[in-house]
Design a protein around this motif. Sequence first.
Motif, mmCIF file in Angstrom:
data_model
loop_
_atom_site.group_PDB
_atom_site.id
_atom_site.type_symbol
_atom_site.label_atom_id
_atom_site.label_comp_id
_atom_site.label_asym_id
_atom_site.label_seq_id
_atom_site.Cartn_x
_atom_site.Cartn_y
_atom_site.Cartn_z
ATOM 1 N N LEU A 165 36.088 17.183 23.397
ATOM 2 C CA LEU A 165 36.436 17.026 24.804
ATOM 3 C C LEU A 165 36.901 18.351 25.392
ATOM 4 C CD1 LEU A 165 36.784 15.147 27.205
ATOM 5 C CD2 LEU A 165 39.060 14.559 26.351
ATOM 6 N N GLN A 166 37.714 19.082 24.660
ATOM 7 C CA GLN A 166 38.131 20.398 25.130
ATOM 8 C C GLN A 166 36.919 21.320 25.287
ATOM 9 O OE1 GLN A 166 41.168 22.417 22.853
ATOM 10 N NE2 GLN A 166 40.642 24.415 23.712
ATOM 11 N N GLY A 167 35.991 21.242 24.344
ATOM 12 C CA GLY A 167 34.793 22.068 24.438
ATOM 13 C C GLY A 167 33.950 21.741 25.653
ATOM 14 N N LEU A 168 33.822 20.452 25.970
ATOM 15 C CA LEU A 168 33.040 20.063 27.136
ATOM 16 C C LEU A 168 33.705 20.543 28.427
ATOM 17 C CD1 LEU A 168 31.992 16.424 26.146
ATOM 18 C CD2 LEU A 168 30.491 18.412 26.360
ATOM 19 N N VAL A 169 35.032 20.455 28.481
ATOM 20 C CA VAL A 169 35.744 20.932 29.667
ATOM 21 C C VAL A 169 35.553 22.432 29.834
ATOM 22 C CG1 VAL A 169 38.028 21.245 30.687
ATOM 23 C CG2 VAL A 169 37.425 19.055 29.648
ATOM 24 N N GLU A 170 35.622 23.168 28.725
ATOM 25 C CA GLU A 170 35.418 24.613 28.808
ATOM 26 C C GLU A 170 33.981 24.957 29.192
ATOM 27 O OE1 GLU A 170 36.678 26.590 25.301
ATOM 28 O OE2 GLU A 170 38.808 26.128 25.593
ATOM 29 N N THR A 171 33.048 24.099 28.798
ATOM 30 C CA THR A 171 31.645 24.326 29.162
ATOM 31 C C THR A 171 31.456 24.269 30.668
ATOM 32 O OG1 THR A 171 30.918 23.382 27.054
ATOM 33 C CG2 THR A 171 29.282 23.487 28.814
ATOM 34 N N LEU A 183 31.891 12.295 21.166
ATOM 35 C CA LEU A 183 32.758 13.460 21.336
ATOM 36 C C LEU A 183 32.916 14.223 20.021
ATOM 37 C CD1 LEU A 183 35.541 11.974 23.648
ATOM 38 C CD2 LEU A 183 33.760 13.609 24.284
ATOM 39 N N GLY A 184 32.836 13.505 18.895
ATOM 40 C CA GLY A 184 32.918 14.171 17.604
ATOM 41 C C GLY A 184 31.739 15.092 17.364
ATOM 42 N N VAL A 185 30.537 14.666 17.778
ATOM 43 C CA VAL A 185 29.352 15.535 17.695
ATOM 44 C C VAL A 185 29.547 16.760 18.580
ATOM 45 C CG1 VAL A 185 26.895 15.707 18.229
ATOM 46 C CG2 VAL A 185 27.777 13.676 17.078
ATOM 47 N N ALA A 186 30.106 16.526 19.777
ATOM 48 C CA ALA A 186 30.390 17.659 20.669
ATOM 49 C C ALA A 186 31.400 18.609 20.033
ATOM 50 C CB ALA A 186 30.913 17.145 22.009
ATOM 51 N N SER A 243 30.816 25.014 15.638
ATOM 52 C CA SER A 243 29.727 25.793 15.051
ATOM 53 C C SER A 243 29.245 26.911 15.966
ATOM 54 C CB SER A 243 28.543 24.873 14.722
ATOM 55 O OG SER A 243 27.998 24.308 15.905
ATOM 56 N N ALA A 244 29.476 26.777 17.276
ATOM 57 C CA ALA A 244 28.982 27.768 18.231
ATOM 58 C C ALA A 244 29.904 28.963 18.359
ATOM 59 C CB ALA A 244 28.792 27.121 19.601
ATOM 60 N N ARG A 245 31.072 28.908 17.732
ATOM 61 C CA ARG A 245 32.040 29.994 17.859
ATOM 62 C C ARG A 245 32.396 30.512 16.480
ATOM 63 N NH1 ARG A 245 31.742 27.113 22.042
ATOM 64 N NH2 ARG A 245 32.500 27.771 24.102
ATOM 65 N N ALA A 246 32.073 31.768 16.252
ATOM 66 C CA ALA A 246 32.220 32.351 14.924
ATOM 67 C C ALA A 246 33.646 32.270 14.413
ATOM 68 C CB ALA A 246 31.744 33.802 14.942
ATOM 69 N N GLU A 247 34.630 32.474 15.307
ATOM 70 C CA GLU A 247 36.019 32.496 14.858
ATOM 71 C C GLU A 247 36.520 31.109 14.461
ATOM 72 O OE1 GLU A 247 36.211 31.761 19.322
ATOM 73 O OE2 GLU A 247 35.007 32.931 17.891
#
Length: 538
Positions: A347-353, A289-292, A298-302
Amino acid sequence: MEGNTIAEMHEATPSPSRDDTNQRTVTNTVLRVVLWGTALLLVVWAVSSCWWPYGPDQAQLAWVAEEITTGKALYRDVWDNNPPGAILQHALMHILLGEIMWPSRVIDLVYLMVTVWALVAMSKAFGSPRAGPWAAILFLSFYAFHGFGPSCQRDGWAAMQITWAIALVLTRPTTLRCALAGLLLSIAACFKPPFLLAMVPVTVLIAKSGVSAESPGRTISRLAALILPIVCAAFVLFAWLSSTGALSDAFEQVVVFNKRIYGSRSFPFSTAPLAILERLGEMLHLLILGVAGSTYLSARAERRQYLSIGLLWPIIALVIVLVQYRFFTHHWYALVISLSLLAGIGLQGLVETLRGAPTTSRRLWSSVVLVIVFAGLLRPCLFLLRDTQLWLTDVVVKRDYDQYLSRFGRFLDEQSTAEYLDAHTSPRDSFQVWGLAPIVNLLSQRPIASHFGHTVYVFSDFNEELNPKLFAKYIDQFLQDMSLNRPTYLVVDLKTEGWWKPIEEIPRIDQYVKSNYAHETQIGSLLVLRSTTAERQR
């Protein structure tokens, strides 16, 4: 579309079908149930932990703290190779509360609650507010899973202190907050010197905060505010040790002794690769999850500006682990905390994906998320259920505290030995322990005869090999103390396990014991020898 907000990306996506909506609802519902269910277990666990006894490490620190509250000088009158931070914290608790064991457990819970605040605050600063509760749950479940031994340890306390320092500077780097961060770092270094390496991420945060909008002068003042408490703490510590005449003893015990012992390949912790793999295996879900989380940032400029500190913190935490070269569970807590923050964000990023994923892969992503979460939390939750069930059965229902204490190693044997010594001696009589039985030292109402509350490392094969002159000096000191104070009882710990030499392997001490002591009783693995010249007390 790089740089677009999550909302804009969501609007550009075709309206989801009812099946897609149901899939997301099920996934979110399951995650909420897991989150709040684990949180509830952790609350019960937190309450039950107040009934935990001390382990050897905690008892040793608490005993040394009690000794210095009676007027003895740390390092000069009481031998200990630990830095003074945790000892002074125990001494303060003893002075303020007058009790032992349960106050430390309460302090430990306070540390954990403040760390939860820090993780939530940092998640918000990273632009991932929903990641905070998950980061807290992931860290707390790891901490609770390893039980009473690694808790209330100076490594865990220092790891949480540097977390607070990073959170203060990350969320709002004012001059006052930088000064508080410096104070926390200095305290953490007094608990364990390697934790001063956390200066690196804190300094980077202060420098980065002044790049865009702040003047160079303000950045310099914040760095000065960070460094000043550390310099002051070092000066105060030096002055205190000098005033007690313990400065040279402190250097010998904390610096020279530890450097030679822990830096040697003959030290029993030399099975480093296996220990590292075992710990990393326990935090595999955090690594994934840390890699995620890193990818998400890194995928979001802000949010990309936070990636460097998000990666630098666990790297420094890993260095703190490696330089100690021991790899006990509590040595890893700094890394676990930093990975938990990244894991919560991941984990939040994966859910948003899931929102923008194609219909055909949405179920796959949902399954991946749930499998990782379940795999990471299943064992801790099962442990928490079992641990709290034992507490409810023994303490709450049966009200049989001794039965509960019997589950914690040989605590009852050491407690019984302390009671035996008190029952067969007068308050002026002293005793001595050979080996490691700090609960006896802590619970007995009798003084220790020598400088050495335990003989672990001091009278060991590897200390004799690495420090022959120091080894001989300690033998002289031990025999001098024994001859001067003539302890009524000598308690011999029969479970050496390679940590200290049996008495018979040190001829001078063996001859002294055989000439002055005789077997009286044995309690578990503790052999109780009585002085042949001591007057029996009833």
